[in-house]
Scaffold this motif. Sequence first.
Motif, PDB file in Angstrom:
ATOM      1  N   GLY A  92       0.722  -1.138   0.047  1.00 33.29           N
ATOM      2  CA  GLY A  92       0.116   0.062  -0.174  1.00 33.29           C
ATOM      3  C   GLY A  92       0.719   1.577   0.128  1.00 33.29           C
ATOM      4  N   PRO A  93       0.226   2.100   0.362  1.00 33.39           N
ATOM      5  CA  PRO A  93       1.087   3.623   0.754  1.00 33.39           C
ATOM      6  C   PRO A  93       1.591   3.890   1.149  1.00 33.39           C
ATOM      7  CG  PRO A  93      -0.731   3.754   1.420  1.00 33.39           C
ATOM      8  CD  PRO A  93      -1.006   2.097   1.150  1.00 33.39           C
ATOM      9  N   GLY A  94       2.631   2.603   2.241  1.00 33.44           N
ATOM     10  CA  GLY A  94       3.362   3.115   3.199  1.00 33.44           C
ATOM     11  C   GLY A  94       3.523   4.352   4.513  1.00 33.44           C
ATOM     12  N   ILE A  95       4.262   4.372   5.454  1.00 34.41           N
ATOM     13  CA  ILE A  95       4.219   4.732   6.257  1.00 34.41           C
ATOM     14  C   ILE A  95       5.225   5.836   6.679  1.00 34.41           C
ATOM     15  CG2 ILE A  95       3.316   4.869   8.934  1.00 34.41           C
ATOM     16  CD1 ILE A  95       3.023   2.063   8.978  1.00 34.41           C
ATOM     17  N   PRO A  96       4.743   7.312   6.498  1.00 34.39           N
ATOM     18  CA  PRO A  96       6.123   8.079   6.733  1.00 34.39           C
ATOM     19  C   PRO A  96       7.270   7.772   7.711  1.00 34.39           C
ATOM     20  CG  PRO A  96       3.598   9.098   6.415  1.00 34.39           C
ATOM     21  CD  PRO A  96       3.753   7.779   6.891  1.00 34.39           C
ATOM     22  N   LYS A  97       8.735   8.448   7.192  1.00 37.37           N
ATOM     23  CA  LYS A  97       9.380   7.957   8.583  1.00 37.37           C
ATOM     24  C   LYS A  97       8.824   8.987   9.681  1.00 37.37           C
ATOM     25  CE  LYS A  97      12.578   7.563   5.010  1.00 37.37           C
ATOM     26  NZ  LYS A  97      12.277   5.548   4.968  1.00 37.37           N
ATOM     27  N   GLY A 135      -6.622   2.196  16.604  1.00 39.67           N
ATOM     28  CA  GLY A 135      -4.740   2.624  17.299  1.00 39.67           C
ATOM     29  C   GLY A 135      -3.958   1.618  17.926  1.00 39.67           C
ATOM     30  N   LEU A 136      -5.157   0.003  18.257  1.00 39.64           N
ATOM     31  CA  LEU A 136      -4.248  -0.932  19.414  1.00 39.64           C
ATOM     32  C   LEU A 136      -3.453  -2.107  18.637  1.00 39.64           C
ATOM     33  CD1 LEU A 136      -7.445  -1.323  21.438  1.00 39.64           C
ATOM     34  CD2 LEU A 136      -4.973   0.008  21.911  1.00 39.64           C
ATOM     35  N   GLY A 137      -3.440  -2.955  17.267  1.00 40.99           N
ATOM     36  CA  GLY A 137      -3.425  -3.402  16.650  1.00 40.99           C
ATOM     37  C   GLY A 137      -2.383  -3.605  17.301  1.00 40.99           C
ATOM     38  N   LEU A 138      -1.049  -2.490  16.030  1.00 37.69           N
ATOM     39  CA  LEU A 138      -0.152  -2.823  16.245  1.00 37.69           C
ATOM     40  C   LEU A 138       1.015  -2.716  17.389  1.00 37.69           C
ATOM     41  CD1 LEU A 138       1.382  -0.382  13.079  1.00 37.69           C
ATOM     42  CD2 LEU A 138       1.175  -3.334  13.665  1.00 37.69           C
ATOM     43  N   VAL A 146       3.761   4.532  15.265  1.00 34.74           N
ATOM     44  CA  VAL A 146       2.707   3.372  14.974  1.00 34.74           C
ATOM     45  C   VAL A 146       2.254   2.402  16.201  1.00 34.74           C
ATOM     46  CG1 VAL A 146       3.021   4.087  12.459  1.00 34.74           C
ATOM     47  CG2 VAL A 146       4.022   1.730  13.658  1.00 34.74           C
ATOM     48  N   THR A 147       3.678   2.288  17.178  1.00 30.90           N
ATOM     49  CA  THR A 147       2.949   0.737  17.680  1.00 30.90           C
ATOM     50  C   THR A 147       2.494   1.290  18.920  1.00 30.90           C
ATOM     51  OG1 THR A 147       5.274   0.408  18.288  1.00 30.90           O
ATOM     52  CG2 THR A 147       4.728  -0.896  16.934  1.00 30.90           C
ATOM     53  N   GLU A 148       2.328   2.895  19.667  1.00 23.29           N
ATOM     54  CA  GLU A 148       2.017   3.368  20.503  1.00 23.29           C
ATOM     55  C   GLU A 148       0.653   3.217  20.763  1.00 23.29           C
ATOM     56  OE1 GLU A 148       3.035   7.349  21.282  1.00 23.29           O
ATOM     57  OE2 GLU A 148       5.545   6.673  20.747  1.00 23.29           O
ATOM     58  N   PRO A 149      -0.163   2.780  22.067  1.00 25.56           N
ATOM     59  CA  PRO A 149      -1.657   2.575  22.057  1.00 25.56           C
ATOM     60  C   PRO A 149      -1.811   3.743  21.701  1.00 25.56           C
ATOM     61  CG  PRO A 149      -0.424   3.147  23.920  1.00 25.56           C
ATOM     62  CD  PRO A 149       0.700   2.940  22.933  1.00 25.56           C
ATOM     63  N   PHE A 150      -3.634   3.747  20.692  1.00 26.88           N
ATOM     64  CA  PHE A 150      -3.626   4.629  20.285  1.00 26.88           C
ATOM     65  C   PHE A 150      -3.672   5.915  18.786  1.00 26.88           C
ATOM     66  CE2 PHE A 150      -5.806   3.673  24.505  1.00 26.88           C
ATOM     67  CZ  PHE A 150      -7.151   3.486  24.045  1.00 26.88           C
ATOM     68  N   TYR A 151      -2.541   5.443  18.861  1.00 23.72           N
ATOM     69  CA  TYR A 151      -1.408   6.696  17.527  1.00 23.72           C
ATOM     70  C   TYR A 151      -2.046   6.085  16.386  1.00 23.72           C
ATOM     71  CZ  TYR A 151       1.732   9.605  15.248  1.00 23.72           C
ATOM     72  OH  TYR A 151       2.466   9.652  14.439  1.00 23.72           O
ATOM     73  N   ARG A 152      -2.281   7.061  16.003  1.00 23.97           N
ATOM     74  CA  ARG A 152      -2.612   7.139  14.676  1.00 23.97           C
ATOM     75  C   ARG A 152      -1.686   8.139  13.518  1.00 23.97           C
ATOM     76  NH1 ARG A 152      -8.684   5.398  14.264  1.00 23.97           N
ATOM     77  NH2 ARG A 152      -8.608   7.183  12.262  1.00 23.97           N
ATOM     78  N   ALA A 153      -1.107   7.746  12.185  1.00 27.88           N
ATOM     79  CA  ALA A 153      -0.105   8.166  11.841  1.00 27.88           C
ATOM     80  C   ALA A 153      -1.052   9.225  10.667  1.00 27.88           C
ATOM     81  CB  ALA A 153       0.594   7.409  10.738  1.00 27.88           C
TER      82      ALA A 153
END
Length: 184
Positions: free
Chosen positions: A112-117, A142-145, A123-130
Amino acid sequence: LGDIREMEHLIADLLESERMNAGHTTLRRSAVELSGMLQSLIHSEFQDRFAQINLHLPSQPVVREVDEVRVRLVAKNLIENALRYTPPDTAPVEVELEAKPGMVVLRVREHGPGIPKEHLGRVTEPFYRADPARSRSTGGLGLGLYLAKRIAEAHRGSLVIESELGQGTLCTVTIPDFVPAQLP
């Protein structure tokens, strides 16, 4: 019915998150054949998107002492994320299990589009959304990772996320073989 099931999953994830975060969890290890567990997971949870997943398994059974429920949750979360961010016109999600001396490795790659650096480390922090603009239907909570990372760490392993904009994301979970403590 779909909303009720989604709420049940949300509550289960929140409870598991709290247990993992508070350290109140004990792994329930048992001998698990991981190839079969992955096949079962994909057929039961992703049957409607089966054609969008390429599963690569070793030719021999991979049996390890793990907490099956939690390792299954790791795989489910990673595959759900990968499917969520894989556009329909790209290559399927790649799910690979590899048995190495002293460890097992699970890789989930999406195209897919990838995650900005600047977001990759968080992205593994709870509830964090890029992307805070993402809606619930596309971005999850934001809980899965976060759960995947905590479960890997509880098994003395790790979750590494690599991503390149426009090229997709690779999530690699490494779980070392379980060695029971020796009594003196």
